[in-house]
Enzyme design. Structure first.
Site, PDB file in Angstrom:
ATOM      1  N   PRO A   2       0.826  -1.217   0.000  1.00 14.26           N
ATOM      2  CA  PRO A   2       0.000   0.000   0.000  1.00 14.26           C
ATOM      3  C   PRO A   2       0.857   1.263   0.000  1.00 14.26           C
ATOM      4  O   PRO A   2       1.905   1.329   0.660  1.00 14.26           O
ATOM      5  CB  PRO A   2      -0.789  -0.125   1.308  1.00 14.26           C
ATOM      6  CG  PRO A   2      -0.805  -1.582   1.607  1.00 14.26           C
ATOM      7  CD  PRO A   2       0.497  -2.110   1.106  1.00 14.26           C
ATOM      8  N   LYS A  61       3.514   6.617   4.326  1.00 16.15           N
ATOM      9  CA  LYS A  61       2.868   5.313   4.447  1.00 16.15           C
ATOM     10  C   LYS A  61       2.810   4.835   5.894  1.00 16.15           C
ATOM     11  O   LYS A  61       2.359   3.728   6.158  1.00 16.15           O
ATOM     12  CB  LYS A  61       3.630   4.279   3.606  1.00 16.15           C
ATOM     13  CG  LYS A  61       3.859   4.684   2.152  1.00 16.15           C
ATOM     14  CD  LYS A  61       4.768   3.664   1.469  1.00 16.15           C
ATOM     15  CE  LYS A  61       5.324   4.205   0.165  1.00 16.15           C
ATOM     16  NZ  LYS A  61       6.273   3.259  -0.455  1.00 16.15           N
TER      17      LYS A  61
END
Length: 336
Positions: A2, A61
């Site tokens: 991700p 992130k």
């Protein structure tokens, strides 16, 4: 793995459901998923039980939840009543100012899911966190991880070097999770400094995509959104950074910001079931990608201009880069 939009989708979902709620109990079903918590499962559980989740914060992130223990005298540790308000769990309780946080590393397949007790356990459930009751809200936060590259751990919060908020959250605090303190701000952060970014870019002698993937220069951008931002900006990944003009750098940052904003609106990018939001839903931005994963397909920008050009894929840092040879021409002196 991700990237910023996917982690931000998770952050927003968690903030809605867990902010202001107290952790009542924790089950560690697979110790491998808390291996980054060096003191083991007992200490991990002891740091979480009876703690209140003050917020859910993201930088790049990295994702963490500042924690605090409840007190009964109506004041925080500095004698100042804490500000309340929550997206779902009611007003925040009186708390001691935070010094620790629960940090989540999603890795390649980590999922943070909000579910009720009657929902059967997932096959790859690793950690279960029970939360204080709140009307209409799921009672459990579950960490599911098929490949076990991700994990949870408790970490210290430290002051931010620039005095600004540690990251994007509902209640900005000038503290950041220790493991994230070394990374730069991301393009969606209101405190992002273009001047700082441009100075770092110009000081390096490398290729443009390498800089975009360097989290100490600009955070949150991985392989997918680097390719998309470069395509939108009309720049080749091998462009030497020391030749980058200010206008090009500004266009690149805006392109990165735009593509990640668009991805957020679509719930992120999902190529399989390993990335989902806190409700278990996949994102659908993959349908809107213009470069990444489009090998052999016509470039949409060139096609709109009446040109014929095919997106090509090249090896890059043990990964791939996707470019249009017409509107992203490779620089003559591109070495990376």
């Amino acid at each position: 793995m991700p990237e910023l939009p996917e982690v931000e989708v998770v952050r927003r979902g968690l903030a809605r459901w867990v902010r202001g709620r107290t952790i009542t109990s924790v089950d560690v079903l697979d110790p491998r998923s808390i291996r980054r918590h060096g003191l083991g499962a007992e200490d991990f559980i002891g740091n979480l039980e009876r703690a209140t989740v003050l917020d859910v914060v993201r930088r790049g992130k990295f994702l963490w939840m500042p924690l605090a223990m409840e007190v009964s005298d109506g004041e925080g540790s500095d004698g100042v009543e804490p500000s309340g308000g929550s997206d779902g769990g009611g007003p925040l309780p009186d708390v001691i100012l935070p010094g620790v946080a629960l940090m989540a590393h999603l890795g390649m397949s980590g999922q943070l899911l909000m579910q009720d007790p009657h929902v059967p356990d997932e096959k790859h459930l690793k950690v279960r966190i029970r939360l204080s009751a709140a009307e209409g809200m799921p009672e459990q936060l579950r960490f599911v991880d098929q490949r076990i590259f991700g994990g949870l751990f408790v970490t210290a919060l430290v002051p931010t070097p620039d005095g600004g908020p540690g990251g994007l959250g509902e209640t900005p605090l000038p503290e950041i999770a220790e493991e994230a303190a070394h990374i730069a701000r991301d393009p969606l952060d209101p405190y992002f400094s273009f001047e700082d970014f441009y100075r770092k870019v110009k000081s390096r002698k490398t290729g443009l995509k390498r800089v975009l993937l360097d989290q100490s220069v600009i955070s949150g951008i991985g392989n997918i959104y680097a390719d998309e931002a470069l395509w939108r900006a009309g720049l080749h990944y091998a462009r030497p950074t020391d030749t980058l003009r200010r206008a090009d750098a500004e266009r690149l940052v805006e392109s990165a910001r735009d593509v990640m904003t668009d991805a957020l609106a679509a719930g992120g990018t999902s190529f399989d079931s390993l990335y989902v939001n806190v409700n278990g839903d996949s994102g659908y931005f993959a349908r809107s990608l213009n470069a990444y994963g489009r090998t052999g397909e016509p470039c949409s920008r060139c096609a709109a201009a009446g040109l014929v050009s095919i997106i090509k894929r090249e090896q890059f840092m043990n990964r791939s880069s996707h470019t249009c040879p017409v509107c992203q021409p490779r620089p003559r002196n591109g070495r990376w």
